[in-house]
Design an enzyme around this catalytic site. Sequence first.
Site, PDB file in Angstrom:
ATOM      1  CB  SER A  40      -0.857  -0.137   1.336  1.00 56.31           C
ATOM      2  OG  SER A  40      -1.582   0.996   1.523  1.00 56.31           O
ATOM      3  CE  LYS A  48      -4.862  -0.082   0.322  1.00 60.74           C
ATOM      4  NZ  LYS A  48      -5.561  -0.835   1.448  1.00 60.74           N
ATOM      5  CG  ASP A  79     -10.524  -0.625   4.968  1.00 64.89           C
ATOM      6  OD1 ASP A  79     -10.882  -1.017   6.182  1.00 64.89           O
ATOM      7  OD2 ASP A  79      -9.395  -0.197   4.682  1.00 64.89           O
ATOM      8  N   GLY A 138      -4.261  -4.171   6.249  1.00 62.44           N
ATOM      9  CA  GLY A 138      -3.237  -3.821   7.184  1.00 62.44           C
ATOM     10  C   GLY A 138      -3.508  -2.371   7.797  1.00 62.44           C
ATOM     11  CE  LYS A 145      -7.465  -2.230   6.688  1.00 60.02           C
ATOM     12  NZ  LYS A 145      -7.461  -0.611   6.707  1.00 60.02           N
ATOM     13  CE  LYS A 151      -3.812   3.800   1.917  1.00 56.98           C
ATOM     14  NZ  LYS A 151      -4.962   3.289   2.816  1.00 56.98           N
ATOM     15  CG  ASP A 156      -7.628   2.533   0.292  1.00 53.32           C
ATOM     16  OD1 ASP A 156      -8.811   2.886   0.386  1.00 53.32           O
ATOM     17  OD2 ASP A 156      -7.304   1.910   1.464  1.00 53.32           O
ATOM     18  CD  GLU A 202      -8.930  -0.659   0.606  1.00 56.73           C
ATOM     19  OE1 GLU A 202      -8.099  -1.009  -0.198  1.00 56.73           O
ATOM     20  OE2 GLU A 202      -8.981  -0.699   1.771  1.00 56.73           O
TER      21      GLU A 202
END
Length: 378
Positions: free
Chosen positions: A138, A164, A241, A293, A265, A166, A191, A216
Amino acid sequence: MHRIERIELIEIALNLKEPFRISSGEVQRRRILLVRLEDTDGVHGWGECVAGESPNYSPETVDTAWLAITEWIAPRLLEAAFEHPRQIAPLLEEGIRGHRMAKASVEMAVWELEARRQGISLAALLGGEQQSIPVGISIGIQRSPARLAERVGRSLGAGYRKIKIKIEPGADLDYLDAARQVAPSRILAADANSAYTVEETGRLRRLDNLRLMMIEQPFSQRDLLRHARLQRQLKTPLCLDESVDSLERLEDMLALGAGKILNLKPGRVGGFGESLAIHALCRSRGVPLWCGGMLESGIGRGHNVALASLPGFTLPGDISPSRRYWERDIVEPEWKMDTDGFVAVPFERPGIGVRVDEERIAALAVRRKVLGRKKVRQ
Ligand code: OSB
Ligand code: MG
């Protein structure tokens, strides 16, 4: 019947190798709350609370978790007698609303303790089967698209199976386009950590042509209906998420069509008991699932690795090796990833399967508290 004799809370601070920026905030010095339990036979178990320093991901923080555990959760656990760790989550629900991350840190420590008590791995206790897990990275929001492309290229070279990125409005299309120049879009994901509003649906629709693996959590935690409307306008699968904090929210997600993939998670949903129920539903409905995570230390990472070994985890997890985060982890050996992008699950060792470096934890501790059972009258 088992009883917990002693609960120790230890807050440590660990510096990330580089700041990690998401749409709602940045972290470099990670405050981490660890939980060490001991039962009446002297067997111990470790937990880690995934809450951060500020309430930018969810309402919980390190300090609210500390309060919730010392005031309500620890006293409840210390007075309980139980046969199996799956009885802990319901026990912590009665009259204690929310505080899922705080509850999870304690509940997961009970599971870890039980695995050690039986002399088996946590992965085996949870019903895990996969000997190794594909890993994703990520990558936080970078200063420029060029800088992101460079990070993506390096991650691809290191073997990561999912990359992934952000995003937030303004750091999305150009950035993802730059990433797509260096990595195949089928392994790229974005995400947003709830950074978009329905008014920005047009922006999200432009991302749809990139053929990403998933997008996400574009909208707020409470926006299931808006996620469902958005999903109907996109080819790219949405992954939730923040919005899914329980089995019931997953049922809502599926009934509404608010997402097609789940990031699970265990800390977010209150622990392993709820995670197992969520895993079972995803599996029976064929919903792609992966383990997320929260910038965990080697202890929380061990819990995630164990959970991700269950057969329903079909996509690469955000379970990067220790080296990606820390100069030095608090477990030995550190978590490692092979050049094909897999982390091995230590089935042959008890509990999380790595040695917890208690001396280093003591040296890193910024506060500690021991909670014990009140002496029972004779
Ligand atoms: O949304 O998955 C997230 C870290 C902090 C808060 C939220 C998230 C994350 C990550 C980190 O993406 C993933 C990792 O631990 O490598
Ligand atoms: Mg996320």
